[in-house]
Motif scaffolding. Structure first.
Motif, PDB file in Angstrom:
ATOM      1  N   ARG A  49     -24.604 -11.616  16.000  1.00 41.42           N
ATOM      2  CA  ARG A  49     -23.921 -12.881  16.206  1.00 41.42           C
ATOM      3  C   ARG A  49     -24.494 -13.582  17.442  1.00 41.42           C
ATOM      4  O   ARG A  49     -24.625 -12.992  18.513  1.00 41.42           O
ATOM      5  CB  ARG A  49     -22.425 -12.661  16.395  1.00 41.42           C
ATOM      6  CG  ARG A  49     -21.675 -13.967  16.681  1.00 41.42           C
ATOM      7  CD  ARG A  49     -20.163 -13.796  16.605  1.00 41.42           C
ATOM      8  NE  ARG A  49     -19.719 -12.663  17.383  1.00 41.42           N
ATOM      9  CZ  ARG A  49     -18.915 -11.700  16.930  1.00 41.42           C
ATOM     10  NH1 ARG A  49     -18.486 -11.746  15.672  1.00 41.42           N
ATOM     11  NH2 ARG A  49     -18.546 -10.698  17.698  1.00 41.42           N
ATOM     12  N   MET A  50     -24.816 -14.861  17.261  1.00 40.45           N
ATOM     13  CA  MET A  50     -25.380 -15.671  18.339  1.00 40.45           C
ATOM     14  C   MET A  50     -24.584 -16.971  18.410  1.00 40.45           C
ATOM     15  O   MET A  50     -24.478 -17.691  17.419  1.00 40.45           O
ATOM     16  CB  MET A  50     -26.846 -15.956  18.072  1.00 40.45           C
ATOM     17  CG  MET A  50     -27.493 -16.911  19.060  1.00 40.45           C
ATOM     18  SD  MET A  50     -27.940 -16.150  20.602  1.00 40.45           S
ATOM     19  CE  MET A  50     -29.534 -15.480  20.158  1.00 40.45           C
ATOM     20  N   VAL A  51     -24.030 -17.263  19.584  1.00 42.75           N
ATOM     21  CA  VAL A  51     -23.265 -18.483  19.798  1.00 42.75           C
ATOM     22  C   VAL A  51     -23.917 -19.256  20.944  1.00 42.75           C
ATOM     23  O   VAL A  51     -24.267 -18.661  21.978  1.00 42.75           O
ATOM     24  CB  VAL A  51     -21.792 -18.188  20.125  1.00 42.75           C
ATOM     25  CG1 VAL A  51     -21.032 -19.478  20.421  1.00 42.75           C
ATOM     26  CG2 VAL A  51     -21.130 -17.447  18.964  1.00 42.75           C
ATOM     27  N   GLY A  52     -24.073 -20.565  20.759  1.00 37.91           N
ATOM     28  CA  GLY A  52     -24.735 -21.348  21.785  1.00 37.91           C
ATOM     29  C   GLY A  52     -24.287 -22.796  21.797  1.00 37.91           C
ATOM     30  O   GLY A  52     -23.522 -23.246  20.928  1.00 37.91           O
ATOM     31  N   VAL A  53     -24.775 -23.521  22.784  1.00 40.01           N
ATOM     32  CA  VAL A  53     -24.534 -24.953  22.894  1.00 40.01           C
ATOM     33  C   VAL A  53     -25.883 -25.651  23.017  1.00 40.01           C
ATOM     34  O   VAL A  53     -26.814 -25.132  23.641  1.00 40.01           O
ATOM     35  CB  VAL A  53     -23.641 -25.302  24.098  1.00 40.01           C
ATOM     36  CG1 VAL A  53     -22.233 -24.783  23.884  1.00 40.01           C
ATOM     37  CG2 VAL A  53     -24.224 -24.756  25.386  1.00 40.01           C
ATOM     38  N   SER A  54     -25.984 -26.838  22.420  1.00 39.08           N
ATOM     39  CA  SER A  54     -27.207 -27.632  22.472  1.00 39.08           C
ATOM     40  C   SER A  54     -26.854 -29.049  22.879  1.00 39.08           C
ATOM     41  O   SER A  54     -25.772 -29.565  22.546  1.00 39.08           O
ATOM     42  CB  SER A  54     -27.914 -27.650  21.115  1.00 39.08           C
ATOM     43  OG  SER A  54     -28.286 -26.356  20.707  1.00 39.08           O
TER      44      SER A  54
ATOM     45  N   ARG B 202     -24.660 -18.560  14.770  1.00 39.93           N
ATOM     46  CA  ARG B 202     -25.353 -17.935  13.641  1.00 39.93           C
ATOM     47  C   ARG B 202     -24.824 -16.517  13.466  1.00 39.93           C
ATOM     48  O   ARG B 202     -24.500 -15.822  14.440  1.00 39.93           O
ATOM     49  CB  ARG B 202     -26.870 -17.904  13.872  1.00 39.93           C
ATOM     50  CG  ARG B 202     -27.525 -19.274  13.882  1.00 39.93           C
ATOM     51  CD  ARG B 202     -29.040 -19.179  13.679  1.00 39.93           C
ATOM     52  NE  ARG B 202     -29.710 -18.447  14.736  1.00 39.93           N
ATOM     53  CZ  ARG B 202     -30.441 -19.002  15.706  1.00 39.93           C
ATOM     54  NH1 ARG B 202     -30.584 -20.320  15.750  1.00 39.93           N
ATOM     55  NH2 ARG B 202     -31.037 -18.261  16.620  1.00 39.93           N
ATOM     56  N   ASN B 203     -24.757 -16.077  12.210  1.00 37.68           N
ATOM     57  CA  ASN B 203     -24.236 -14.742  11.886  1.00 37.68           C
ATOM     58  C   ASN B 203     -22.883 -14.529  12.563  1.00 37.68           C
ATOM     59  O   ASN B 203     -22.671 -13.564  13.303  1.00 37.68           O
ATOM     60  CB  ASN B 203     -25.231 -13.657  12.303  1.00 37.68           C
ATOM     61  CG  ASN B 203     -24.853 -12.282  11.792  1.00 37.68           C
ATOM     62  OD1 ASN B 203     -23.948 -12.118  10.962  1.00 37.68           O
ATOM     63  ND2 ASN B 203     -25.533 -11.255  12.304  1.00 37.68           N
TER      64      ASN B 203
ATOM     65  N   ASP C 258     -22.863 -23.052   6.721  1.00 35.40           N
ATOM     66  CA  ASP C 258     -23.897 -22.483   5.856  1.00 35.40           C
ATOM     67  C   ASP C 258     -23.577 -21.021   5.592  1.00 35.40           C
ATOM     68  O   ASP C 258     -23.188 -20.286   6.515  1.00 35.40           O
ATOM     69  CB  ASP C 258     -25.276 -22.557   6.514  1.00 35.40           C
ATOM     70  CG  ASP C 258     -25.738 -23.964   6.786  1.00 35.40           C
ATOM     71  OD1 ASP C 258     -26.505 -24.492   5.987  1.00 35.40           O
ATOM     72  OD2 ASP C 258     -25.330 -24.538   7.823  1.00 35.40           O
ATOM     73  N   VAL C 259     -23.774 -20.599   4.353  1.00 31.01           N
ATOM     74  CA  VAL C 259     -23.676 -19.187   3.983  1.00 31.01           C
ATOM     75  C   VAL C 259     -24.952 -18.823   3.246  1.00 31.01           C
ATOM     76  O   VAL C 259     -25.379 -19.536   2.331  1.00 31.01           O
ATOM     77  CB  VAL C 259     -22.455 -18.903   3.084  1.00 31.01           C
ATOM     78  CG1 VAL C 259     -22.390 -17.416   2.747  1.00 31.01           C
ATOM     79  CG2 VAL C 259     -21.170 -19.352   3.767  1.00 31.01           C
TER      80      VAL C 259
ATOM     81  N   GLU D  17     -24.717 -10.928   3.591  1.00 28.60           N
ATOM     82  CA  GLU D  17     -24.376 -12.344   3.630  1.00 28.60           C
ATOM     83  C   GLU D  17     -24.176 -12.729   5.091  1.00 28.60           C
ATOM     84  O   GLU D  17     -23.565 -11.979   5.862  1.00 28.60           O
ATOM     85  CB  GLU D  17     -23.093 -12.664   2.846  1.00 28.60           C
ATOM     86  CG  GLU D  17     -23.203 -12.447   1.351  1.00 28.60           C
ATOM     87  CD  GLU D  17     -23.091 -10.979   0.957  1.00 28.60           C
ATOM     88  OE1 GLU D  17     -22.295 -10.255   1.618  1.00 28.60           O
ATOM     89  OE2 GLU D  17     -23.789 -10.556   0.028  1.00 28.60           O
ATOM     90  N   LEU D  18     -24.671 -13.904   5.467  1.00 30.37           N
ATOM     91  CA  LEU D  18     -24.565 -14.406   6.829  1.00 30.37           C
ATOM     92  C   LEU D  18     -23.852 -15.755   6.826  1.00 30.37           C
ATOM     93  O   LEU D  18     -24.056 -16.570   5.925  1.00 30.37           O
ATOM     94  CB  LEU D  18     -25.947 -14.581   7.469  1.00 30.37           C
ATOM     95  CG  LEU D  18     -26.866 -13.353   7.498  1.00 30.37           C
ATOM     96  CD1 LEU D  18     -28.200 -13.716   8.146  1.00 30.37           C
ATOM     97  CD2 LEU D  18     -26.210 -12.196   8.234  1.00 30.37           C
ATOM     98  N   LEU D  19     -23.004 -15.958   7.856  1.00 32.79           N
ATOM     99  CA  LEU D  19     -22.253 -17.204   8.001  1.00 32.79           C
ATOM    100  C   LEU D  19     -22.706 -17.917   9.265  1.00 32.79           C
ATOM    101  O   LEU D  19     -22.732 -17.320  10.348  1.00 32.79           O
ATOM    102  CB  LEU D  19     -20.752 -16.899   8.079  1.00 32.79           C
ATOM    103  CG  LEU D  19     -19.827 -18.084   8.402  1.00 32.79           C
ATOM    104  CD1 LEU D  19     -19.851 -19.110   7.262  1.00 32.79           C
ATOM    105  CD2 LEU D  19     -18.402 -17.597   8.656  1.00 32.79           C
ATOM    106  N   HIS D  20     -23.063 -19.197   9.125  1.00 25.05           N
ATOM    107  CA  HIS D  20     -23.469 -20.021  10.260  1.00 25.05           C
ATOM    108  C   HIS D  20     -22.592 -21.276  10.299  1.00 25.05           C
ATOM    109  O   HIS D  20     -22.151 -21.775   9.250  1.00 25.05           O
ATOM    110  CB  HIS D  20     -24.930 -20.459  10.137  1.00 25.05           C
ATOM    111  CG  HIS D  20     -25.866 -19.371   9.722  1.00 25.05           C
ATOM    112  ND1 HIS D  20     -25.978 -18.176  10.396  1.00 25.05           N
ATOM    113  CD2 HIS D  20     -26.734 -19.281   8.679  1.00 25.05           C
ATOM    114  CE1 HIS D  20     -26.881 -17.416   9.808  1.00 25.05           C
ATOM    115  NE2 HIS D  20     -27.357 -18.058   8.757  1.00 25.05           N
ATOM    116  N   ALA D  21     -22.356 -21.798  11.495  1.00 23.78           N
ATOM    117  CA  ALA D  21     -21.530 -22.999  11.624  1.00 23.78           C
ATOM    118  C   ALA D  21     -21.986 -23.821  12.817  1.00 23.78           C
ATOM    119  O   ALA D  21     -22.608 -23.293  13.759  1.00 23.78           O
ATOM    120  CB  ALA D  21     -20.052 -22.638  11.770  1.00 23.78           C
ATOM    121  N   ARG D  22     -21.647 -25.120  12.765  1.00 20.88           N
ATOM    122  CA  ARG D  22     -21.984 -26.033  13.856  1.00 20.88           C
ATOM    123  C   ARG D  22     -20.939 -27.141  13.929  1.00 20.88           C
ATOM    124  O   ARG D  22     -20.559 -27.711  12.901  1.00 20.88           O
ATOM    125  CB  ARG D  22     -23.374 -26.645  13.619  1.00 20.88           C
ATOM    126  CG  ARG D  22     -23.880 -27.570  14.743  1.00 20.88           C
ATOM    127  CD  ARG D  22     -25.231 -28.137  14.370  1.00 20.88           C
ATOM    128  NE  ARG D  22     -25.803 -29.000  15.395  1.00 20.88           N
ATOM    129  CZ  ARG D  22     -26.686 -28.594  16.305  1.00 20.88           C
ATOM    130  NH1 ARG D  22     -27.082 -27.327  16.323  1.00 20.88           N
ATOM    131  NH2 ARG D  22     -27.162 -29.445  17.205  1.00 20.88           N
TER     132      ARG D  22
END
Length: 702
Positions: A691-696, A656-657, A615-616, A636-641
């Motif tokens: 910037r936030m990186v995580g696991v779910s 996120r970001n 997502d952008v 502009e922000l870049l998100h990925a999963r």
């Protein structure tokens, strides 16, 4: 040769699924209207953020997903984005004054307008953003639009799901959902419990800690669905929301390192009950909607953003705390027609109803510069009648006419001997034409009218003895009261599906004419110690206009690839408005109204349960306030999963970001607060999420 032809035929058959027509996109249904309506059949500009979207973005709160909706913005100045703007209209803060929201917030049928911290998203089925005035549907609290959060409903098959998440900054969450029948085919239940913890994104260098801007959020929601009979269904909702967040975010150095010696809190504890009883009477369906909600909030902060000793001889030290208690009661009775009782020769569906809302709000303010606590009581009673008629003028043309009239009485009093009890009759409505072009395609055009109630600037009245300057006194007198605001929205839209439902398009052009526009401002009065006193108030600009475009597209390009693009364009300006400083702002853009917003992205399924999503999103620059010229830069922000899922398990790594873009969610620019610089006026910013990186992970029992 025959063998060769057989091999070619077999190869083509194996490859056929690659080139096969992808499946049609899922049909979404808007539940905020008087009747649940398919999104493509609703003649209004509405965004629907699904539970899948929320999960894919690891969304915990509304602020995590609102950028998906065109022409929707938000303001923080707190631990969360508590204030929302649609098409450039909406509040940005609340301090001592009572708040009459421009954007409605409804959660499972319960009105939480003005209490944005309640917008948590665990086990939420979808979030609906209705743009434009909802004068027929919701009344005074929805001048510019409505945000409707609908959590998942009880299921008739038993299941359970557990979820967990861990991320940067000491962030983690855990939740559990259970649903199923308590009595087969008669009584269903759903229970969802979630807790979310984070140290926040700020380090306090003076206190040598990293959790003064922490987040501690718990939500519990229980639902019962009683299938009383073939003609009666009762839905009961009970919820408990406990937000106990820190508030320590503004830095004198405009960094994520603060110097406060008295960090504040941004807390909300809410308990709510809701009833939705639907009964078939033979000539119509009777809907009985009732709710009760009680909320206790605290909003407090270190006003000087520093510590004693930072600049001897220049410094001041001040703490401000606002404690609010609000009780709300509502009752709505609707009669909704069905296919058997349409009017005018079976051509018209109809809705008629009455509505009552009582709000009881008590405030206690504890402030360093007050001799004692300030207290106020703000009671509001609203009684409304409404109706809507959807008439088929031909096989392809439908006219929708809606009207709402409400009597709104308010009673305000405070410890400064200020009292006011204004009452007013207000009305809103809509008139819309729909034209069906073909299967899954329609155009519409219409006009709708919204309103926002008048009020008294109690803080101004209470500050009449704050100065002896004749000019300042005259300015204070001129701002004691403000008038109601009206909004006319003209809208032309298209909604349609193409390529057997694999492409969906929704577009709207709008022009909004604001009359007696209410504008938030503040007076700045100097104190003897060199610091400044801020007196917030609401005033009326003569006129304003907001116009633009919203475009949302979804494309199932392949069976394994789905894409989307959402774009909002917005132009706003004041007309004939002079602010509290005597500055003529005519022609200037309104605050928190970026000229463009976009969100684009897609998901690709690799097979065997593996998938990826990108997502952008971005926004144009915008003014933080109508009082000064400080702007939030564009970003502009870049998100990925990346994830994997099967019938029971779901695992994902997300970010996120990802480019760690610096962006701002609140800003000030009309004062100086740094004693080291002798309080020179300069801008101050609150940073958005880094910037936030995580696991779910989740596991479902069925």
């Amino acid at each position: 040769m025959k063998t060769r032809h057989t091999l070619i035929a077999a190869s083509l058959a194996a490859a056929a699924p690659v080139f096969a027509q992808p499946p049609a996109l899922e049909e979404l249904v808007v539940t905020a209207e008087f009747r649940s309506t398919p999104l493509l059949d609703q003649s209004a500009s509405t965004s629907v953020v699904t539970g899948e979207d929320i999960s894919q973005r690891a969304g915990q709160h509304l602020e995590d997903i609102l950028n998906l909706a065109p022409n929707v913005n938000y303001a923080s100045g707190a631990s969360r984005a508590r204030f929302f703007q649609i098409r450039g209209i909406g509040e940005r803060s609340q301090f001592q004054e009572p708040l009459n929201p421009s954007i409605g917030l409804v959660i499972d049928g319960i009105d939480f307008s003005g209490l944005g911290n309640a917008g948590t998203l665990f086990d939420v089925d979808q979030v609906e953003v209705l743009r434009g005035p909802q004068g027929t549907l919701h009344g005074a609290n929805a001048l510019a639009g409505l945000i409707n959060i609908r959590s998942a409903a009880p299921a008739d098959e038993p299941s359970m799901r557990v979820e967990a998440m861990a991320a940067d900054y000491g962030t983690w969450s855990a939740g559990i959902v259970g649903t199923g029948p308590l009595i087969s085919d008669t009584l269903l239940y759903r229970l969802a419990v979630n807790t979310y913890q984070s140290d926040g994104f700020v380090e306090n260098d003076f206190l040598d800690t990293d959790d003064t801007n922490n987040r501690d959020e718990t939500s519990i929601r229980g639902k019962l669905r009683w299938l009383m009979s073939d003609d009666n269904t009762v839905d009961l909702t009970a919820m408990y929301i406990d937000i106990d967040n820190g508030y320590d975010t503004f830095s004198l150095d405009n960094t994520r390192q603060t110097l406060s010696d008295e960090p504040g809190r941004d807390a909300q504890e809410s308990t709510a009950l809701g009833l939705d009883w639907r009964s078939e009477l033979g000539f119509a369906q009777l809907q009985t909607l009732a709710s009760y909600a009680t909320s206790e909030t605290e909003y407090s902060y270190d006003e000087d953003w520093s510590f004693v000793g930072i600049a001897p001889g220049w410094e001041y030290s001040s703490f401000d705390q606002y404690l609010r208690d609000r009780d709300s009661y509502s009752l709505e009775l609707r009669l909704v027609s069905d296919e058997s009782n349409r009017l005018f020769n079976d051509s018209s569906d109809w809705v008629a109803g009455v509505y009552y809302l009582a709000d009881r709000e008590d405030l206690e303010r504890n402030y360093t510069y007050l001799a004692g606590p300030f207290s106020s009581t703000y009671d509001t009673d609203t009684l409304a009648v409404f109706g809507q008629l959807d008439s088929d003028l031909s096989d392809a043309l439908t006219l929708i006419a809606g009207l709402r009239y409400e009597e709104r009485d308010t009673d305000y009093s405070d410890s400064n001997d200020v009292a006011s009890d204004p009452g007013k009759g207000l009305w809103g409505g809509r008139l819309t034409l729909e034209y069906t072009l073909g299967d899954q395609q329609m155009i519409y055009g219409g006009v709708s009218r919204g309103y926002r109630t008048h009020g008294v600037n109690a803080n101004i009245l209470a500050s009449m003895d704050a100065t002896d300057d004749p000019d300042e006194l005259e300015q204070l007198r001129s701002l004691q009261e403000y008038d109601e605001e009206f909004l006319l929205n003209y809208e032309l839209g298209f909604k349609g599906g193409f390529a057997d439902g694999t492409v969906l398009v929704r577009a709207a052009l709008f022009y909004m004419d604001r009359e007696d526009q209410q504008v938030k401002g503040s007076l700045v009065l100097p104190r003897e110690d060199g610091s400044t006193q801020f007196i917030d108030h609401i005033a009326n600009a003569a006129e304003g206009n907001n116009y633009g475009l919203e475009l949302e597209t979804n494309w199932q390009a392949l069976d394994s690839l789905s894409l989307y693009a959402n774009i909002g364009l917005l132009e706003t300006e004041f007309e004939d408005y002079i602010n509290a400083d005597g500055e003529d702002l005519s022609g200037r853009e309104q605050a928190h109204a970026p000229g463009y917003q976009f969100a684009v992205g897609g998901r690709f399924d690799f097979g065997s349960g593996f998938y990826g999503r990108l997502d952008v999103e971005g926004k144009d620059d915008f003014y933080f306030s109508d009082r000064h010229d400080v702007q939030a830069p564009s970003y502009e922000l870049l998100h990925a999963r990346l994830g994997w899922a099967n019938d029971h398990w779901s695992l994902a790594l997300w970010g996120r970001n990802l480019t760690d873009e610096d962006y701002y969610v609140r800003g000030f620019g009309s004062f100086g607060n740094d004693p080291r610089k002798e309080y020179v006026t300069e801008p101050y910013y609150q940073y958005g999420e880094p910037r936030m990186v995580g696991v779910s992970a989740s596991y479902s029992f069925q």
